[in-house]
Design an enzyme around this catalytic site. Structure first.
Site, PDB file in Angstrom:
ATOM      1  N   SER A  46       0.846  -1.190   0.000  1.00 26.85           N
ATOM      2  CA  SER A  46       0.000   0.000   0.000  1.00 26.85           C
ATOM      3  C   SER A  46       0.888   1.250   0.000  1.00 26.85           C
ATOM      4  CB  SER A  46      -0.930  -0.057   1.217  1.00 26.85           C
ATOM      5  OG  SER A  46      -1.947   0.897   1.137  1.00 26.85           O
ATOM      6  N   ARG A  87     -12.018   6.303  10.171  1.00 28.53           N
ATOM      7  CA  ARG A  87     -11.593   4.914  10.221  1.00 28.53           C
ATOM      8  C   ARG A  87     -12.645   3.979   9.637  1.00 28.53           C
ATOM      9  NH1 ARG A  87      -7.148   1.981   9.828  1.00 28.53           N
ATOM     10  NH2 ARG A  87      -7.032   0.219  11.250  1.00 28.53           N
ATOM     11  N   ASP A 113      -8.795  -6.445  -4.598  1.00 28.39           N
ATOM     12  CA  ASP A 113      -8.398  -5.155  -4.026  1.00 28.39           C
ATOM     13  C   ASP A 113      -8.973  -4.051  -4.904  1.00 28.39           C
ATOM     14  OD1 ASP A 113      -7.180  -2.866  -3.065  1.00 28.39           O
ATOM     15  OD2 ASP A 113      -5.138  -3.669  -3.154  1.00 28.39           O
ATOM     16  N   HIS A 157      -8.015  -5.198  -0.240  1.00 26.61           N
ATOM     17  CA  HIS A 157      -6.738  -4.537   0.010  1.00 26.61           C
ATOM     18  C   HIS A 157      -6.027  -5.130   1.228  1.00 26.61           C
ATOM     19  CE1 HIS A 157      -3.821  -1.380  -0.437  1.00 26.61           C
ATOM     20  NE2 HIS A 157      -4.027  -0.918   0.773  1.00 26.61           N
ATOM     21  N   ASP A 158      -6.798  -5.497   2.222  1.00 23.69           N
ATOM     22  CA  ASP A 158      -6.255  -6.098   3.446  1.00 23.69           C
ATOM     23  C   ASP A 158      -5.401  -7.334   3.192  1.00 23.69           C
ATOM     24  OD1 ASP A 158      -6.835  -4.516   5.571  1.00 23.69           O
ATOM     25  OD2 ASP A 158      -8.425  -5.774   6.404  1.00 23.69           O
TER      26      ASP A 158
END
Lengths: 365, 365
Positions: free
Chosen positions: B140, B210, B306, B339-340
């Site tokens: 990232s 968040r 992602d 993405h994680d």
């Protein structure tokens, strides 16, 4: 139109002594068979088409679709737009006076569902002397109302036209709604939903909510094509708060505009109605079972780049209808604009709707 | 490590008298040729691997990847994690004292860029006596730092390993950052970035920021699989603020946790560094031209689901490198986690990294 008889809501609460604001376009034919109900989505209203005399830029939100000679031709159809209860454009909602207290409902306005709205719309049609709709039409949340019509009033609906919609919200859809709601209710000017009494508005929360919404309405590609990394000036400001990129400017502008005209309690109610909509729920998640009641013919339309209510979600509905051998047409439009496409006049999209309404017109004439 | 010599930043400002917190794992070999720099993303730190003695649940953020016998094997490599300036885990940042005023920097901390971080990291390596890295590795925003290493210090980098990254942010990426920033700066407890002096935190804004972030880290499918429409209880509460769906509970929990430990000014700075990163910018948008300087060998990894930094973005980098006939490997991992995924131990992903590091180990032994 004022309704003195209470409306029983799914929550167990009731709405008593309520008013629905509505508009009609075109003329009801002698057989009373050419009525088309247009259901609105999150931030729209009863004002579907046309402009108000002497008011520039007062076009209805679906004016490109509805009017004389347009795909939904008001020379042939009697079109009805209703502002749903809980909304903030004149029908009874959180900004209106609660007859029990004499104060604005605010956060005490009961939670309303898609089914409640459909019931309220059905009563309006009763009052207008319309026993059966030629069609119910809606996009997004409006599409959910059209679907709900086919399930709650199967005898009263000949055609269900549901655009850019889904049989329920995904976890991601709910997640975006929840973030928007948290932004609103944690704004100190929300005052637990009774900000009217404090002569203020939770503008900060509404701005953030609207910015989030806008991101989900546009496709990634459309946003890239329209804004990309375009900057406001040639050099970088090296600032975390200055507007550097055009996309920032656009989003802030959308948020500012929205926060001045849209009611925060309505935002909470309408996003919750979206979350709750799930006709398969009482059938153990079986969408086919849920659609057993439907008798209408269906047109479903989706857009390839809509990532809010992706084509796959419309195909789930098509599958449930085909399981019952219902008459169903489905158009998956290759359009770049994402969810917003349902409000735009993409020629392929509009020609599908025009053809479908032309066929309905043949039935009613 | 303390640095007395000022660091000139891209903005024209400078950081004087600053400290970088770092950790190392494994041993530097006699040839000083086995050092691997691990660059952190938004909310991570220098604490890449291992646990602190007597502290449960203190695993480093990439502990599944880095350690003895792990894909990045600390029996063979000397691994370095650095907390970037502007972050909030010990290195000089907005929470630290501004030597010019004797008060916390707060919003006066200068805007830092990926390039500034790379320069700061390079100085740390100077001090550690490391002339050349075996590899720079990051996911990232960390991947952007690894890419920047290959451009700013081509002679000092043998391998660049950039995972789940992009050559710049898309309009949609910037849009999500901007909404998060607006949520923070419009929180009344932000106090223009000087909330430390008011003994408060802009928790509301951080929570919303968040929550938005989390939605973009997970794939739609992963969220659906993990939460779907699962509810907290069997009946509906018919409430706009009660937690009805598990996904709401999860997001609120993530927001609450984050708002207690992460610095709001750091959030602004780091999202801005993401927005600004764009090595092609000074080459008129020509990414191939931007990568002319690179000499390292490259491994790029992306994940199919992602949607924050989609595989297409990694392919743009691969294309630019292939245009220069650079040595480049590319793995597109079919993984469901969005993405994680770059932080998870997907076996195919980890076997690609293991194999790549095994080859580097052969060079350095």
């Amino acid at each position: 139109m004022h309704f003195a008889q209470p409306l029983a809501l799914r929550s167990g609460a009731q709405l008593r002594d309520y008013t629905l604001v509505y508009e009609t376009y075109g003329a009801l034919n002698a057989a009373r068979s050419n009525a088309v109900l247009v259901c609105h989505a999150l931030n729209a209203s009863h004002h579907v088409a046309g402009t108000y005399e002497g008011q520039d830029k007062s076009e209805g939100w679906w004016d490109n679709l509805v009017g004389p000679g347009k795909p939904l031709d008001t020379n042939r159809f009697f079109v009805i737009g209703v502002n749903n209860p809980g909304s903030c454009f004149g029908s009874t909602g959180p900004m209106q006076t609660n007859p029990d207290t004499g104060l604005p409902y605010g956060a005490d306005f009961p939670v309303v569902t898609v089914e409640d709205w459909v019931d309220a719309q059905a009563r309006l049609l009763d009052a207008l002397g319309i026993a059966q709709l030629a069609a119910a039409l809606g996009g997004s949340l409006g599409g959910m109302q059209a679907l709900s019509w086919s399930l709650r009033y199967p005898e009263r609906l000949r055609h269900c036209i549901a655009v850019a919609t889904a049989p329920n919200l995904s976890a991601q859809n709910i997640a975006f709604n929840e973030v928007a709601r948290r932004a609103i209710v944690t704004d100190p000017e929300f005052f637990e939903g009774h900000f009217y009494a404090h002569d203020t508005l939770p503008r900060r929360g509404l701005r953030v909510a609207r910015m989030i919404g806008h991101i989900t309405y546009l496709s990634d590609d459309a946003m890239e094509a329209k804004f990309g990394r375009e900057m406001r000036s040639t050099g970088l400001a090296y600032s975390t708060q200055a507007i550097e990129f055009e996309i920032e400017s656009y989003l802030r502008h959308q948020g500012d505009k929205f926060s001045e005209y849209f009611d925060a309690n309505t935002y909470l109610l309408i996003t919750r109605a979206l979350d709750y909509f799930d006709p398969a729920r009482e059938f153990g998640g079986d969408l086919t079972a849920a659609f057993a009641a439907a008798k209408a013919s269906f047109l479903l339309v989706s857009f390839t780049t809509d990532w809010r209510f992706a084509p796959q979600r419309s195909r789930e509905i098509v599958k449930a209808l085909v399981d019952h051998k219902r008459d169903v047409s489905y158009a998956e439009i290759d359009a770049p604009h994402g969810h917003d496409a349902f409000l735009l006049d993409d020629p392929r999209y509009h020609s599908v709707l025009r053809a479908y309404f032309d066929n309905i017109a043949k039935e009613v004439s």
